[in-house]
Design a protein around this motif. Structure first.
Motif, PDB file in Angstrom:
ATOM      1  N   ASN A   1       0.642  -1.048   0.041  1.00 17.11           N
ATOM      2  CA  ASN A   1       0.179  -0.009  -0.065  1.00 17.11           C
ATOM      3  C   ASN A   1       0.894   1.184   0.091  1.00 17.11           C
ATOM      4  O   ASN A   1       0.413   2.544  -0.066  1.00 17.11           O
ATOM      5  N   ILE A   2       2.242   1.146   0.177  1.00 20.13           N
ATOM      6  CA  ILE A   2       2.989   2.275   0.166  1.00 20.13           C
ATOM      7  C   ILE A   2       4.126   2.276  -0.872  1.00 20.13           C
ATOM      8  O   ILE A   2       4.778   3.133  -0.760  1.00 20.13           O
ATOM      9  N   ASN A   3       3.893   1.334  -1.669  1.00 20.01           N
ATOM     10  CA  ASN A   3       4.889   1.309  -3.061  1.00 20.01           C
ATOM     11  C   ASN A   3       6.325   1.394  -2.519  1.00 20.01           C
ATOM     12  O   ASN A   3       7.084   2.120  -2.634  1.00 20.01           O
ATOM     13  N   ALA A   4       6.490   0.624  -1.506  1.00 21.00           N
ATOM     14  CA  ALA A   4       7.863   0.481  -0.928  1.00 21.00           C
ATOM     15  C   ALA A   4       8.283  -0.936  -0.609  1.00 21.00           C
ATOM     16  O   ALA A   4       7.517  -2.030  -0.604  1.00 21.00           O
ATOM     17  N   ILE A   5       9.715  -1.162  -0.328  1.00 19.25           N
ATOM     18  CA  ILE A   5      10.287  -2.473   0.425  1.00 19.25           C
ATOM     19  C   ILE A   5      10.683  -1.845   1.690  1.00 19.25           C
ATOM     20  O   ILE A   5      11.720  -1.031   1.609  1.00 19.25           O
ATOM     21  N   THR A   6      10.568  -2.659   2.558  1.00 18.54           N
ATOM     22  CA  THR A   6      11.056  -2.648   3.950  1.00 18.54           C
ATOM     23  C   THR A   6      12.486  -3.493   4.026  1.00 18.54           C
ATOM     24  O   THR A   6      12.090  -4.646   3.710  1.00 18.54           O
ATOM     25  N   ALA A   7      13.420  -3.160   4.571  1.00 19.34           N
ATOM     26  CA  ALA A   7      14.586  -3.947   4.846  1.00 19.34           C
ATOM     27  C   ALA A   7      14.828  -3.997   6.294  1.00 19.34           C
ATOM     28  O   ALA A   7      14.816  -3.100   7.085  1.00 19.34           O
ATOM     29  N   LEU A   8      15.035  -5.247   6.607  1.00 16.62           N
ATOM     30  CA  LEU A   8      15.087  -5.590   8.002  1.00 16.62           C
ATOM     31  C   LEU A   8      16.371  -6.172   8.323  1.00 16.62           C
ATOM     32  O   LEU A   8      16.875  -7.167   7.518  1.00 16.62           O
ATOM     33  N   SER A   9      16.857  -6.298   9.851  1.00 18.11           N
ATOM     34  CA  SER A   9      18.049  -7.343   9.984  1.00 18.11           C
ATOM     35  C   SER A   9      17.510  -8.138  10.906  1.00 18.11           C
ATOM     36  O   SER A   9      16.468  -7.742  11.553  1.00 18.11           O
ATOM     37  N   ILE A  10      18.029  -9.397  10.920  1.00 21.40           N
ATOM     38  CA  ILE A  10      17.667 -10.639  11.644  1.00 21.40           C
ATOM     39  C   ILE A  10      18.629 -10.861  12.640  1.00 21.40           C
ATOM     40  O   ILE A  10      19.774 -11.102  12.432  1.00 21.40           O
ATOM     41  N   HIS A  11      18.151 -10.691  14.023  1.00 25.43           N
ATOM     42  CA  HIS A  11      19.092 -11.164  14.993  1.00 25.43           C
ATOM     43  C   HIS A  11      19.353 -12.697  14.834  1.00 25.43           C
ATOM     44  O   HIS A  11      18.565 -13.601  14.787  1.00 25.43           O
ATOM     45  N   PRO A  12      20.497 -13.101  14.928  1.00 24.09           N
ATOM     46  CA  PRO A  12      20.987 -14.338  14.565  1.00 24.09           C
ATOM     47  C   PRO A  12      20.540 -15.407  15.593  1.00 24.09           C
ATOM     48  O   PRO A  12      20.391 -16.683  15.424  1.00 24.09           O
ATOM     49  N   THR A  13      20.335 -14.852  16.923  1.00 22.16           N
ATOM     50  CA  THR A  13      19.990 -15.899  17.989  1.00 22.16           C
ATOM     51  C   THR A  13      18.394 -15.817  18.493  1.00 22.16           C
ATOM     52  O   THR A  13      17.769 -16.672  18.481  1.00 22.16           O
ATOM     53  N   THR A  14      18.002 -14.567  18.489  1.00 29.64           N
ATOM     54  CA  THR A  14      16.262 -14.356  18.881  1.00 29.64           C
ATOM     55  C   THR A  14      15.592 -14.198  17.819  1.00 29.64           C
ATOM     56  O   THR A  14      14.342 -14.669  18.048  1.00 29.64           O
ATOM     57  N   GLY A  15      16.253 -14.069  16.381  1.00 29.57           N
ATOM     58  CA  GLY A  15      15.351 -13.784  15.350  1.00 29.57           C
ATOM     59  C   GLY A  15      14.353 -12.555  15.227  1.00 29.57           C
ATOM     60  O   GLY A  15      13.774 -12.382  14.354  1.00 29.57           O
ATOM     61  N   ALA A  16      14.803 -11.780  16.208  1.00 27.22           N
ATOM     62  CA  ALA A  16      14.049 -10.319  16.334  1.00 27.22           C
ATOM     63  C   ALA A  16      14.490  -9.573  15.089  1.00 27.22           C
ATOM     64  O   ALA A  16      15.462  -9.685  14.387  1.00 27.22           O
ATOM     65  N   LEU A  17      13.574  -8.755  14.428  1.00 20.72           N
ATOM     66  CA  LEU A  17      13.470  -7.832  13.417  1.00 20.72           C
ATOM     67  C   LEU A  17      13.769  -6.337  13.721  1.00 20.72           C
ATOM     68  O   LEU A  17      12.980  -5.944  14.573  1.00 20.72           O
ATOM     69  N   THR A  18      14.568  -5.867  12.917  1.00 21.34           N
ATOM     70  CA  THR A  18      14.662  -4.574  13.141  1.00 21.34           C
ATOM     71  C   THR A  18      15.143  -3.638  11.910  1.00 21.34           C
ATOM     72  O   THR A  18      15.802  -4.125  10.981  1.00 21.34           O
ATOM     73  N   ALA A  19      14.324  -2.636  11.611  1.00 24.25           N
ATOM     74  CA  ALA A  19      14.343  -2.005  10.206  1.00 24.25           C
ATOM     75  C   ALA A  19      15.747  -1.434  10.116  1.00 24.25           C
ATOM     76  O   ALA A  19      16.455  -0.710  11.101  1.00 24.25           O
ATOM     77  N   LEU A  20      16.377  -1.447   8.725  1.00 27.35           N
ATOM     78  CA  LEU A  20      17.715  -0.713   8.735  1.00 27.35           C
ATOM     79  C   LEU A  20      17.505   0.514   8.253  1.00 27.35           C
ATOM     80  O   LEU A  20      16.322   1.246   8.036  1.00 27.35           O
ATOM     81  N   SER A  21      18.461   1.507   8.651  1.00 19.49           N
ATOM     82  CA  SER A  21      18.503   2.825   8.653  1.00 19.49           C
ATOM     83  C   SER A  21      18.456   3.048   6.895  1.00 19.49           C
ATOM     84  O   SER A  21      19.022   2.383   6.003  1.00 19.49           O
ATOM     85  N   GLY A  22      17.490   4.076   6.366  1.00 21.00           N
ATOM     86  CA  GLY A  22      17.457   4.236   5.291  1.00 21.00           C
ATOM     87  C   GLY A  22      16.103   3.471   4.415  1.00 21.00           C
ATOM     88  O   GLY A  22      15.649   3.847   3.364  1.00 21.00           O
ATOM     89  N   SER A  23      15.844   2.227   5.215  1.00 26.26           N
ATOM     90  CA  SER A  23      14.393   1.893   4.973  1.00 26.26           C
ATOM     91  C   SER A  23      13.207   2.451   5.227  1.00 26.26           C
ATOM     92  O   SER A  23      12.951   3.346   6.332  1.00 26.26           O
ATOM     93  N   PRO A  24      12.172   2.382   4.515  1.00 28.93           N
ATOM     94  CA  PRO A  24      11.790   1.709   3.419  1.00 28.93           C
ATOM     95  C   PRO A  24      12.414   2.374   1.971  1.00 28.93           C
ATOM     96  O   PRO A  24      12.622   3.533   1.860  1.00 28.93           O
ATOM     97  N   TYR A  25      12.417   1.454   0.973  1.00 27.83           N
ATOM     98  CA  TYR A  25      12.899   1.879  -0.363  1.00 27.83           C
ATOM     99  C   TYR A  25      11.825   1.978  -1.389  1.00 27.83           C
ATOM    100  O   TYR A  25      11.078   1.086  -1.587  1.00 27.83           O
ATOM    101  N   ALA A  26      11.727   2.953  -2.160  1.00 29.51           N
ATOM    102  CA  ALA A  26      10.643   3.242  -3.118  1.00 29.51           C
ATOM    103  C   ALA A  26      10.672   2.174  -4.086  1.00 29.51           C
ATOM    104  O   ALA A  26      11.763   1.721  -4.803  1.00 29.51           O
TER     105      ALA A  26
END
Length: 476
Positions: free
Chosen positions: A294-319
């Motif tokens: 709905n916003i014409n974009a891609i969100t980029a996330l980092s994945i914590h290798p142990t917990t699996g938690a997701l965190t948005a990357l700086s500069g995300s989202p991308y058009a």
């Protein structure tokens, strides 16, 4: 052009997975590796003694047929392997230090699985020389198709010569309500279906001989939020991800490696603030990319290798272009594709594989009024294919892996046969076939990839359940 989906019922489809082959025959695999390693000598280990700085960690690779293999020691010190033979990690080790050699990125082009023997221990007074990495090329065995209209999964045996599909005994297998996507985790032992209407994930044990599916104890597993529409597996076998369309979130499940059962990680589901319609994890399991419809974009996330938690990357989202319905990474993880249905374009981004950040590399047009919603990438990363549902065709593009530029192939698009409208696609891991599901005719088609030109040719079609959706392939 199809109308936009409502928040409660998207009528468009996300990409098919460009699945890698997977293997559950690890007992055989380790036995082969152990036999080969016996030929390399017993080096390493040694008796503890005075500290000996500057010790080396080395071994050999056998059976490598693809490209892109990357090894790690202690989750770092990346070592790219281009050929069979001996290898040595760059960073010296000291007496008493622990080592652990693992496969960070498996080979692609010829997609393989690689295992490590004698890969962990503690340095004594001498260097380690007997690490063995053995790679095998699994034969593609089964194709799994989610049938949204009659709540089932169809499983087909794949003829490795022709690509023809034949239903296995017991197929189709029951799912939850409206399964919109299916995925097989990397070991090939477990399959998972996202059930859109009852907010759950069905888990199955997959028989590597017969292809039959048996529900895992505790299945189905709730997503904890509304409308899981796409599902993806962590390439390292740790997690399952669902894109939850109506609730603008991602659910993350930890896989029990023994039973295949799922449990949500702490903090899941993770809010995005925009409609999540498709997702693609990086080959090294460090990043996750989500198409926000709905916003014409891609969100980029980092994945914590142990917990699996997701965190948005700086500069995300991308058009992106209008209404991105699918995202998919190239096999080497260096290029990300965005299929934009409303603008009839296929966009590309160059990926910084260290940080996960994206840089736009432009786009190419898909056939007019195609509203293409599914696509696949060849295992070698040379070609990209789109399912042009509205135009009744399949298109092919050549990929420059360095620049991310796409070039339409001469002779593309190719009209489908029998009036089918392909909507979901996946490339077979050996790079010979592409499979596409056709919801308008309740069928699944096989296309042969021309090894010279990369063009697709329709070869056969079989019946499926009602409204077939995504496809997953698996090899052993």
């Amino acid at each position: 052009m199809p109308s936009s989906p409502s928040p409660n019922e998207p009528n468009i489809r996300l990409t098919g997975r460009a699945s890698r082959p997977v293997t559950s025959t690890w007992a055989w695999f380790i036995a082969v590796a152990a036999a080969v390693s016996g030929l390399t000598g017993c080096g390493g280990g040694g008796s503890p003694g005075a500290p000996a700085p500057g010790l080396t960690l080395s071994g050999r690779v056998v059976g490598l047929a693809g490209t892109g293999l990357v090894l790690q020691n202690n989750a770092g010190d990346d070592l790219r392997i281009s050929a069979n033979g001996s290898f040595t990690f760059d960073t010296p080790m000291g007496s008493g230090e622990a080592y652990a050699v693992t496969v960070r990125t498996p080979p692609y082009a010829v997609t393989q699985r690689c295992g490590v023997t004698h890969g962990s221990g503690t340095f004594g007074s001498s260097s380690i020389t007997n690490v063995t990495v053995t790679c095998v090329t699994p034969a593609t065995r089964f194709a799994l198709v989610a049938n949204r209209g009659n709540n089932s999964l169809s499983v087909y045996a794949i003829n490795t010569s022709s690509g023809a599909l034949s239903a296995v005994s017991g197929s189709p297998f029951a799912t939850g309500a409206q399964p919109t996507a299916v995925v097989v985790e990397p070991s090939g032992r477990f399959a998972y279906a996202a059930n859109f209407s009852d907010n759950s994930v069905s888990a199955y044990a997959l028989d590597d001989i017969t292809g039959s599916l048996t529900p895992v104890s505790g299945s189905p597993h709730t997503t904890g939020t509304a409308s899981p529409y796409m599902i993806a597996a962590d390439p390292l076998g740790r997690f399952i991800y669902t894109a939850n369309f109506a609730s603008n979130s991602i659910s993350v499940f930890r896989i029990n490696p023994d039973t295949g059962a799922l449990s949500q990680v702490s903090g899941s589901p993770f809010a995005l603030g925009a409609m999540a319609i498709d997702l693609s994890p990086s080959p090294d399991g460090r990043h996750l990319y989500v198409a926000n419809y709905n916003i014409n974009a891609i969100t980029a996330l980092s994945i914590h290798p142990t917990t699996g938690a997701l965190t948005a990357l700086s500069g995300s989202p991308y058009a992106t272009g209008n209404l991105p319905s699918a995202v998919l990474l190239s096999p080497d993880g260096r290029v990300l594709f965005s299929l934009n249905g409303a603008s009839d374009t296929l966009g590309t981004f160059v990926v910084n594989t260290s940080t996960g950040e994206l840089s736009s590399a432009g786009s190419v047009a898909t056939p007019a009024a195609a509203f293409a919603e599914g696509f696949a990438v060849s295992p070698g990363g040379d070609f990209v294919y789109t399912a042009d549902s509205g135009a009744g065709s399949v298109s092919a593009y050549a990929l420059d892996g360095d620049s991310g530029q796409l070039t339409p192939l001469s002779g593309s698009p190719v009209a489908t046969s029998g009036g089918v409208q392909p909507k979901y696609m996946v490339a077979e891991p050996a790079g010979r076939f592409v499979f596409a599901s056709n919801p308008n005719s309740n069928t699944v088609s096989t296309y042969t990839i021309d090894s010279g030109t990369g063009l697709l040719s329709p070869t056969s079609t079989v019946s499926s359940g009602t409204s077939p959706a995504t496809i997953a392939v698996v090899g052993y």
